[in-house]
Design a protein around this motif. Sequence first.
Motif, PDB file in Angstrom:
ATOM      1  N   PHE A 105      -6.444   0.771  -1.962  1.00 51.11           N
ATOM      2  CA  PHE A 105      -7.782   1.306  -1.757  1.00 51.11           C
ATOM      3  C   PHE A 105      -7.829   2.167  -0.492  1.00 51.11           C
ATOM      4  CE2 PHE A 105     -12.096   0.789   0.009  1.00 51.11           C
ATOM      5  CZ  PHE A 105     -12.796   1.435  -0.981  1.00 51.11           C
ATOM      6  N   LEU A 106      -7.201   1.701   0.579  1.00 47.70           N
ATOM      7  CA  LEU A 106      -7.180   2.471   1.827  1.00 47.70           C
ATOM      8  C   LEU A 106      -6.440   3.799   1.655  1.00 47.70           C
ATOM      9  CD1 LEU A 106      -6.457  -0.364   4.411  1.00 47.70           C
ATOM     10  CD2 LEU A 106      -8.611   0.843   4.045  1.00 47.70           C
ATOM     11  N   LEU A 107      -5.321   3.786   0.934  1.00 47.78           N
ATOM     12  CA  LEU A 107      -4.571   5.023   0.723  1.00 47.78           C
ATOM     13  C   LEU A 107      -5.371   6.011  -0.123  1.00 47.78           C
ATOM     14  CD1 LEU A 107      -1.934   6.467   1.352  1.00 47.78           C
ATOM     15  CD2 LEU A 107      -1.013   5.510  -0.757  1.00 47.78           C
ATOM     16  N   ILE A 108      -6.056   5.518  -1.138  1.00 45.51           N
ATOM     17  CA  ILE A 108      -6.898   6.403  -1.954  1.00 45.51           C
ATOM     18  C   ILE A 108      -8.009   7.006  -1.100  1.00 45.51           C
ATOM     19  CG2 ILE A 108      -8.584   6.422  -3.839  1.00 45.51           C
ATOM     20  CD1 ILE A 108      -6.724   4.418  -5.272  1.00 45.51           C
ATOM     21  N   MET A 109      -8.586   6.217  -0.210  1.00 46.34           N
ATOM     22  CA  MET A 109      -9.617   6.740   0.682  1.00 46.34           C
ATOM     23  C   MET A 109      -9.056   7.835   1.588  1.00 46.34           C
ATOM     24  SD  MET A 109     -11.928   3.442   1.790  1.00 46.34           S
ATOM     25  CE  MET A 109     -12.271   4.225   3.333  1.00 46.34           C
ATOM     26  N   LEU A 110      -7.862   7.629   2.129  1.00 51.43           N
ATOM     27  CA  LEU A 110      -7.250   8.645   2.990  1.00 51.43           C
ATOM     28  C   LEU A 110      -6.981   9.939   2.220  1.00 51.43           C
ATOM     29  CD1 LEU A 110      -4.717   6.592   5.142  1.00 51.43           C
ATOM     30  CD2 LEU A 110      -6.948   7.491   5.811  1.00 51.43           C
ATOM     31  N   ASN A 111      -6.630   9.814   0.945  1.00 48.13           N
ATOM     32  CA  ASN A 111      -6.384  11.003   0.133  1.00 48.13           C
ATOM     33  C   ASN A 111      -7.660  11.766  -0.169  1.00 48.13           C
ATOM     34  OD1 ASN A 111      -3.586  10.781  -0.106  1.00 48.13           O
ATOM     35  ND2 ASN A 111      -3.802   9.258  -1.712  1.00 48.13           N
TER      36      ASN A 111
END
Length: 140
Positions: A105-111
């Motif tokens: 979820f955090l990586l998707i947010m950063l993207n």
Amino acid sequence: MIQAYKNFWRNYINFSGRSTRSDYWWVILIHNIILLPFNFSYFSAVANNNSSEALQALSSFGGFYIIFGLVLFLPSIALQVRRLRDAGKHWICIFLPLIPFIGWFLLIMLNCFPSEKVEIPEGYDYQGLQGQHFRQDSEE
């Protein structure tokens, strides 16, 4: 869309530079479109796992997914590193999915973060910087 996918394969081992949000998400969409018929077939075979044809189909899909994943492994990491750099984040964030429950979820947010503006020094050669966003403010 097609240009973003061409750039993905053209820069398949390029860990420097930047990839915009649209470049990143177009590639993800195209990969999912490519996998869609295989996913439908795979899940229909899983639903009918009593027949020998379904089990044979499952084994062939396993091989396809392994090959597809191996082909896309390095180019996808390079794209992810370039996307994180474009968002102003450090490349080490590619390891966020190792955090249980919230890492993906955090990586998707950063993207999803917008591109960070980059200030270019005066007299810099602009060749090779196409498609990047730059701050053109000049204070005198």
